[in-house]
Every structure is written in structure tokens, then in C-alpha cells.
Design a protein around this motif. Sequence first.
Motif, PDB file in Angstrom:
ATOM      1  N   ARG A   1      -7.220   0.092  -0.170  1.00 41.41           N
ATOM      2  CA  ARG A   1      -6.841   1.506  -0.086  1.00 41.41           C
ATOM      3  C   ARG A   1      -5.368   1.649  -0.427  1.00 41.41           C
ATOM      4  O   ARG A   1      -4.517   0.920   0.117  1.00 41.41           O
ATOM      5  CB  ARG A   1      -7.097   2.036   1.323  1.00 41.41           C
ATOM      6  N   ILE A   2      -5.057   2.560  -1.334  1.00 34.25           N
ATOM      7  CA  ILE A   2      -3.661   2.818  -1.669  1.00 34.25           C
ATOM      8  C   ILE A   2      -2.979   3.488  -0.483  1.00 34.25           C
ATOM      9  O   ILE A   2      -3.461   4.483   0.051  1.00 34.25           O
ATOM     10  CB  ILE A   2      -3.553   3.704  -2.922  1.00 34.25           C
ATOM     11  N   GLY A   3      -1.860   2.921  -0.047  1.00 33.88           N
ATOM     12  CA  GLY A   3      -1.134   3.445   1.102  1.00 33.88           C
ATOM     13  C   GLY A   3      -1.832   3.123   2.412  1.00 33.88           C
ATOM     14  O   GLY A   3      -2.777   2.334   2.479  1.00 33.88           O
ATOM     15  N   ARG A   4      -1.343   3.731   3.461  1.00 34.73           N
ATOM     16  CA  ARG A   4      -1.936   3.595   4.797  1.00 34.73           C
ATOM     17  C   ARG A   4      -2.040   4.997   5.412  1.00 34.73           C
ATOM     18  O   ARG A   4      -1.236   5.872   5.081  1.00 34.73           O
ATOM     19  CB  ARG A   4      -1.088   2.675   5.678  1.00 34.73           C
TER      20      ARG A   4
ATOM     21  N   GLY B   1       1.032   7.689   9.970  1.00 42.30           N
ATOM     22  CA  GLY B   1       1.369   7.132  11.273  1.00 42.30           C
ATOM     23  C   GLY B   1       1.185   5.640  11.382  1.00 42.30           C
ATOM     24  O   GLY B   1       1.562   5.043  12.403  1.00 42.30           O
ATOM     25  N   PHE B   2       0.637   5.003  10.344  1.00 40.26           N
ATOM     26  CA  PHE B   2       0.404   3.559  10.403  1.00 40.26           C
ATOM     27  C   PHE B   2       1.376   2.823   9.475  1.00 40.26           C
ATOM     28  O   PHE B   2       1.719   3.309   8.386  1.00 40.26           O
ATOM     29  CB  PHE B   2      -1.027   3.211   9.991  1.00 40.26           C
ATOM     30  N   LYS B   3       1.771   1.653   9.908  1.00 36.78           N
ATOM     31  CA  LYS B   3       2.582   0.735   9.109  1.00 36.78           C
ATOM     32  C   LYS B   3       2.246  -0.684   9.570  1.00 36.78           C
ATOM     33  O   LYS B   3       1.630  -0.869  10.634  1.00 36.78           O
ATOM     34  CB  LYS B   3       4.069   1.020   9.296  1.00 36.78           C
ATOM     35  N   PRO B   4       2.622  -1.712   8.811  1.00 32.13           N
ATOM     36  CA  PRO B   4       2.340  -3.087   9.251  1.00 32.13           C
ATOM     37  C   PRO B   4       3.040  -3.416  10.571  1.00 32.13           C
ATOM     38  O   PRO B   4       4.254  -3.294  10.683  1.00 32.13           O
ATOM     39  CB  PRO B   4       2.888  -3.937   8.100  1.00 32.13           C
TER      40      PRO B   4
ATOM     41  N   VAL C   1      -2.724  -7.383  -2.998  1.00 32.64           N
ATOM     42  CA  VAL C   1      -2.507  -6.009  -2.559  1.00 32.64           C
ATOM     43  C   VAL C   1      -1.046  -5.869  -2.144  1.00 32.64           C
ATOM     44  O   VAL C   1      -0.477  -6.769  -1.513  1.00 32.64           O
ATOM     45  CB  VAL C   1      -3.431  -5.660  -1.361  1.00 32.64           C
ATOM     46  N   GLN C   2      -0.423  -4.743  -2.507  1.00 29.88           N
ATOM     47  CA  GLN C   2       0.941  -4.475  -2.058  1.00 29.88           C
ATOM     48  C   GLN C   2       0.971  -4.319  -0.545  1.00 29.88           C
ATOM     49  O   GLN C   2       0.026  -3.800   0.061  1.00 29.88           O
ATOM     50  CB  GLN C   2       1.472  -3.203  -2.719  1.00 29.88           C
ATOM     51  N   GLU C   3       2.070  -4.743   0.071  1.00 26.40           N
ATOM     52  CA  GLU C   3       2.157  -4.692   1.527  1.00 26.40           C
ATOM     53  C   GLU C   3       2.059  -3.270   2.069  1.00 26.40           C
ATOM     54  O   GLU C   3       1.579  -3.051   3.182  1.00 26.40           O
ATOM     55  CB  GLU C   3       3.448  -5.351   1.999  1.00 26.40           C
ATOM     56  N   ALA C   4       2.506  -2.304   1.305  1.00 24.29           N
ATOM     57  CA  ALA C   4       2.441  -0.916   1.763  1.00 24.29           C
ATOM     58  C   ALA C   4       1.034  -0.336   1.661  1.00 24.29           C
ATOM     59  O   ALA C   4       0.764   0.745   2.197  1.00 24.29           O
ATOM     60  CB  ALA C   4       3.412  -0.057   0.956  1.00 24.29           C
TER      61      ALA C   4
ATOM     62  N   SER D   1      -2.016  -3.912   9.666  1.00 30.26           N
ATOM     63  CA  SER D   1      -1.863  -5.363   9.534  1.00 30.26           C
ATOM     64  C   SER D   1      -1.634  -5.783   8.090  1.00 30.26           C
ATOM     65  O   SER D   1      -1.928  -5.041   7.153  1.00 30.26           O
ATOM     66  CB  SER D   1      -3.110  -6.079  10.074  1.00 30.26           C
ATOM     67  N   ILE D   2      -1.102  -6.979   7.944  1.00 28.68           N
ATOM     68  CA  ILE D   2      -0.981  -7.647   6.649  1.00 28.68           C
ATOM     69  C   ILE D   2      -1.761  -8.948   6.749  1.00 28.68           C
ATOM     70  O   ILE D   2      -1.597  -9.712   7.718  1.00 28.68           O
ATOM     71  CB  ILE D   2       0.486  -7.921   6.282  1.00 28.68           C
TER      72      ILE D   2
END
Length: 493
Positions: A14-17, A20-23, A65-68, A97-98
Motif C-alpha cells: 500500500r502506498i503510504g500509511r 496517524g500511523f508511522k513505523p 517497499v519504501q519505508e514510508a 511496522s517495517i
Amino acid sequence: MDKQWIGCAPGNFRIGRPAGFKPEIIVLHTIDSSLENAAICYNKPGTLQSVHYAIGNNGEIHQYVQEADTAFHAGLVVNPAAEFIKQRPNANPNFFSIGIALEESVLGSPTAAQWAACSKLLREIADRWHITVDGDHVLSHSAIRASVNCPVAGIDIAKLIATAVPDPAATLVAGKQIGLLSKVNLRSRASVGAPVVRVLDAGSKVEILSFTAGDVVSGNGYWYQDKDNCFFWAGATDRPNPQVLLTPNDGEASTDTMPLRDQPAVTVASLNINRSRFRLPAGQFFPERPKKDLIVLHFTAGSSAKSAFDTWIGDTQHVAAAYLVDADGTVYEVFDPTQWAYHLGVKGFNGRLDQRSIAIEIANVGPLRPAQDNPEVLNWWPPRRGQTQLFGTQYCDKIQTDKYRQTSYRGEQYFATFPAQEVQAIRLLLNDLCERFSIPKTLAPKAKQFERDLDFFQSYSGIASHVNFRNDKWDIGPAFDWAALAIANARDA
């Protein structure tokens, strides 16, 4: 650290998150097959599987996948043991998560190279997203989904956490002065998404405290930290790679600015390829892997490798070279040379010449012309600000005869020379590519070396240059020290 971008099918991540979510955590996995099979799986439409990174037994790191963005690696929660997951019973773990997967070793435990790569990657991700490296934030897949044995028992996560210590070199640069090449934003953390604390003007000098890994911008993921604990992107400075500050001659090390006129030559003893700084993302080159039997040399018509890369990044036309060689002899791999991009611009061949060739782009400004207001000064092509004169930017004085060669070629009389360290790096890179791809290590026949002859070069195998395919080009031209390559010319046809 070096990573190879692989990418994955659009429906498998999924592109982006979600808002309100981040790794916030890092999840470790084992892949029960090779890296090659993992890439096939993640790139097969409909598998709904992906991870951000996978690490091979030899320490090679692949990124899918990009981390973001959101990878699909740990979304099914079954009897979780991790408190972090229990506290978020209604949230998909993929959103925060990553995922890192390790290729399973035949010995059960990770190899030394794999272990070292995983430790460094773990630290880098943690620093970038301000994740605490402990047992609450570095989890096994089985701590989220109890029904899987993932990663395998041979992976000691506690030991891995203990080895993922901050880079001690980062604090050794404290007190160094960094010059800003452009206006920069000072941010609260090493991310383009972090709040801007203040803005500094181009030409400013900043005393730094340390450096760290942060968001990757134009292939560079280094960020400096100043004395006020603010962060700014290293790519906007005269020292885009902080590692050069750790060397005794750091004052001579720069890859983003014009070489100093009196800069001493640096001997390149062995080939060292940087595969992370100027790296094109998937989708900006073609993933097919045609047979290679030709190497084509170009020059950037610009002052640095960065100037060329900046024209490619974000370009949807798939124009790029697999390698960039900077004036200081640094070699950058832009994408895997087994793959391809357009670089020749020859009509009527449907990319066949581009597909079978490996392009090397060399930092060099190209043809020079005497300045209109002072014929004893040689200019290169960019106009001065506010002027329309094409060759309007000063390059050197005519008395600096080591900076140029005077010779008549395709309507121009002066051409910028190539630093010895750059030529040496090109020689080593050509030797390496010819050996790896079984390409004949020969230059074009002397009678054709500086001429366009499509009838000949469409079937020629070996080393050529852009002029052999286009009449409107000069690269890499007569000012290059061809003899220094120590490569013979093929016999004339």
C-alpha cells in the motif's frame, strides 16, 4: 549502507500509511527460499505479500517497499505475545511496522555477513524513525502470529538487538563546519515530514554535532545534527557524504561541487562502487535483463555526478545510465547493470541498442568556448543568471592548460579534460564490467573511434562512446586520456 532496489507489484503493498500511523516497530522474518524467489513472489500480482527488506546469506540487502509505504508482512494477528501488539487490538500491525526478512542459512543461524548487515540496517531504520532498539520494538513475526515459526530458531533477536549499537563514528565529526550549497530547512528530526524549526540561507556555515541516517532524498539518506539538536539533509551541503569528514583530507572531499582548480589528484587503487547514494527507484528503468555485449561512455555536460542524477530522478521517460563516475573518482551504481534504460537517443531501433549496452556517465562539462567579454577565459554551456549567452559560466583561464585540450572536433575548439583519478576509476570499472558480462575489452577501431557509423556499431561488441551513435554529440570526445585505459583498439573492419 548499500541496498539494491527491487520493488514489488502494486497490489502487494500500500502506498503510504493510514492517517496517524508511522513505523514504530521492526518485525523480523525468515524467507524459506532464495532472494531471487522472494523477488518473484513479491512481484507476482495477487500474492498480497511483501516486506520492506530482505537480506541474503552474503549480506546483500534487497529493498521491495519504501519505508514510508505499507508492506504486507505481518497483518494477521493470532494470540500475540508482544505487548505492543496487545495494546493495539484493532490495528493492523502492517500500518506501524517495517519488515525485514532474512534468507535462511543452510547452517540454521545467520551468516556473519548477514548478521552484520541486519544489525546495521536495524540501527539505521531505528535512527531514521526514532524507534527504540529493544525487545518491545524489535519483534519476531511469531510474536504477532503465534501459529508461525518465523523467524527460525537460529535467529537470536536479543543478540541482534545488542549488536545494533549507534555508529560511534557519527560523534567524531562534532565541531566540524559544514557549508550550505542551498537554502535548507532545519527540522526536529531527520525526516522531510518533520516540523521545520527554522531556515538557513545558502552560503551559511553550520557547526555540527553528529550525523545520522534519515529520509532518503535524491538517493542520499544522510542528515546532519547541529548543536541545537536540529537536523538538515546532507545533500544540500558541501559534504553530502559525512564519512569524508572522518578522513585526514576531508577538506578535499566533495562530490557535489565543481572540482577545485588546484585540487591534487587522488590515486584510485581499487574499484569501490557506491550502490546507495544515487539510486533510481523502481519504475524509472526497465526491469528486463537482456544480454549485454556493449559499453557506451557518456559525459554529463555538467560539473558533477549529482547534476546528472538530478535530471533523471522523477523522469518518467526512463532515461539514465547504469553508472555515474564523479570527478573525484567515486563510482555510483544507479541501477543494476543487468537491466536497462534509454541513454543513446537513436531513433529507429526501438531501444535495441540501449537494451544491449551498459551506459557509463562521466562527470565532465564538455565543450568550452572563449568568453565574449574576455577571450582569455573559457566558459562552459550554462548561461549566467539573467543572461541568454549559452556558454556563459566561467570554467578556467586559458593559462590553465591542464584544464582543457584545444582541438577541432565537430565544430568546437576547446574541451574540458578529465582528472586522473576519474580516468583511473573508469579504467577499473571497464575492466570489471567486461569481465562480469564477458564483453570484449576493446575500444572502437581507430578509424571509427570518433565517428558515427550506425551500420558498424549496431553489431559491434566492446567499448564505444556516444559520438559513435549520434552526430550531434561530443561525449566523451578527444580530451579524454584514452591511452590511460590501457585498452587496445579493435582492428579496423
